[in-house]
Design a protein around this motif. Sequence first.
Motif, mmCIF file in Angstrom:
data_model
loop_
_atom_site.group_PDB
_atom_site.id
_atom_site.type_symbol
_atom_site.label_atom_id
_atom_site.label_comp_id
_atom_site.label_asym_id
_atom_site.label_seq_id
_atom_site.Cartn_x
_atom_site.Cartn_y
_atom_site.Cartn_z
ATOM 1 N N HIS A 82 -7.402 4.019 7.910
ATOM 2 C CA HIS A 82 -6.132 5.032 7.892
ATOM 3 C C HIS A 82 -5.445 4.813 6.447
ATOM 4 N N SER A 83 -4.651 6.008 5.880
ATOM 5 C CA SER A 83 -4.289 5.927 4.657
ATOM 6 C C SER A 83 -2.744 5.973 4.757
ATOM 7 N N THR A 84 -1.984 5.659 3.711
ATOM 8 C CA THR A 84 -0.778 5.506 3.817
ATOM 9 C C THR A 84 -0.173 6.941 3.272
ATOM 10 N N LEU A 114 3.140 14.706 6.136
ATOM 11 C CA LEU A 114 4.253 14.115 6.137
ATOM 12 C C LEU A 114 4.918 14.135 4.956
ATOM 13 N N TYR A 165 7.798 9.538 13.713
ATOM 14 C CA TYR A 165 7.155 10.271 12.544
ATOM 15 C C TYR A 165 7.401 11.721 12.065
ATOM 16 N N ARG A 168 11.364 11.415 10.705
ATOM 17 C CA ARG A 168 11.157 10.991 9.385
ATOM 18 C C ARG A 168 10.742 11.892 8.400
ATOM 19 N N LEU A 179 8.553 0.431 7.943
ATOM 20 C CA LEU A 179 8.136 1.498 9.213
ATOM 21 C C LEU A 179 6.925 2.052 9.073
ATOM 22 N N ILE A 180 6.393 2.147 7.689
ATOM 23 C CA ILE A 180 5.224 2.859 7.200
ATOM 24 C C ILE A 180 4.137 1.902 7.760
ATOM 25 N N SER A 183 4.350 2.246 11.861
ATOM 26 C CA SER A 183 3.912 3.405 12.376
ATOM 27 C C SER A 183 2.335 3.600 12.193
ATOM 28 N N ILE A 184 1.789 2.928 11.086
ATOM 29 C CA ILE A 184 0.366 3.024 10.797
ATOM 30 C C ILE A 184 -0.297 1.824 11.967
ATOM 31 N N LYS A 187 -0.351 2.733 15.796
ATOM 32 C CA LYS A 187 -1.557 3.670 16.159
ATOM 33 C C LYS A 187 -2.850 3.071 16.334
ATOM 34 N N PHE A 207 4.114 7.328 -1.236
ATOM 35 C CA PHE A 207 5.517 6.894 -0.589
ATOM 36 C C PHE A 207 6.125 5.611 -1.363
HETATM 37 N N1 URA Z 1 1.137 7.279 7.832
HETATM 38 C C1 URA Z 1 1.689 7.010 8.938
HETATM 39 O O1 URA Z 1 0.994 7.135 9.816
HETATM 40 N N2 URA Z 1 2.831 6.649 8.934
HETATM 41 C C2 URA Z 1 3.530 6.477 7.930
HETATM 42 O O2 URA Z 1 4.894 6.148 8.279
HETATM 43 C C3 URA Z 1 3.282 6.804 6.910
HETATM 44 C C4 URA Z 1 1.753 7.399 6.790
#
Ligand code: URA
Length: 443
Positions: A82-84, A114, A165, A168, A179-180, A183-184, A187, A207
Amino acid sequence: MIPSRVIEQKRDGGAIDGKALAAFLAAYLEGSVPDYQMAAFLMAAFHQGLDAEETEVFVHTMLHSGTVLDLGHLPGPRIDKHSTGGVGDKVSIALAPLVAALGIYVPMMSGRGLAHTGGTLDKLEAIPGFRTDLSLDEFQRVLGEVGCAMIGQTAEIAPLDGRLYALRDVTATVPIRPLIAASIMSKKLAEGLTGLVLDVKVGAGAFIPEEHRAIELAQTMVEIGVGRGLPTVALLTAMDRPLGYAIGNALETAEAILCLSGEGPEDLRVIVQLQAVEMVRLAEPGLAEQAAVSRVEAALDSGAALARLARLVEAQGGDTGVIDSPERLVTAPERLDVVAAGAGTVLAVAPKMLGQGVVALGGGRRNMDQKPDLSVGFQMHVQPGDEVSAGDLLATVHARDAEGANTGEHVVRRAVTVGDVEQAPELRQLVSHRVDERGVVPL
Ligand code: URA
């Protein structure tokens, strides 16, 4: 729990009691805390931060707001990445089938665009017919048959993250580091993985632009994963310029397909390969790095990875014709070439400006209900360090209409700086650090 009290406490810099925060989040999910109160909380958290305990409440509540998959029946390791979030980041579309072609299951749950960054789900939907809204049963069937499957959170997987998500995205509250991370990781923890690779972007288009804060983000996520028994590795990758040349949903999907065809930009290929190597080594701990590299190269060079992408597209209802003819992806009616006004070196290609430019062209979301136009964006023709002469192509704007094309030209002119080579700023190393449970290693 009184919602305005929770907001007030956060606004004033206090730590929220775990039970009160969990109740606030649960009430948001079931609808008794409305978006406007959650938006106020998020803005307070943006300014005041979240401590480790609060972050843990977010991870736990998001993760258990939906189903946690048990994929233990699959006869192989289950690794995701997963990428930020970055600009031009189409890595997942090439990486998932590449790694699946090596016998590793990749149950990938991705996000939508996003703020100024694009999202894998939107990019995939640029393939006519491609469904990212598979039910969990369909997801598991595709995963079992193809070795990879790509969907969003859905109502079933971490739905609280899905709601937050989207909120935001349109309330300028994405860059809250904890929170990033939550969130990641919520999931990813819901995916029933045996290993996880994180791509933490760093630089002006990320970000979290500053290197030391990006490292902290990587460490937080690695700790969350390892603390829950999920081996997790993070690579810090450069986002002080866009990745590759394509920016915008359909354009990026085309570039990811090119990457698997053995063409496409060098930087994209390097990142895809390095992340694939990390995934292979998580799947098979103890495997020598060179052996993993050879396997990854073989899957790319033999066409196995591209063939696996075709199988994925077919299994998720998409038009497999896009593999050989990327022009079958959704295309914008208007194109405008932007050329260099004078000679010099390309000093900068500002990723955030271009990402925001895609949103301005209609390719992102200005509010939660908007459907992005997947065809628009920028096909860049230069990267920082390139030499150009007057009249050389800098970028082609893909737009809905002439007005969009003009907006796009304006964006390119601001984002691309051409000047004297002596003034060229130093670029970040493409992959600068590796973070795992043992610590941070500069590369
Ligand atoms: N990717 C995500 O899944 N969530 C975030 O908050 C930022 C990047």
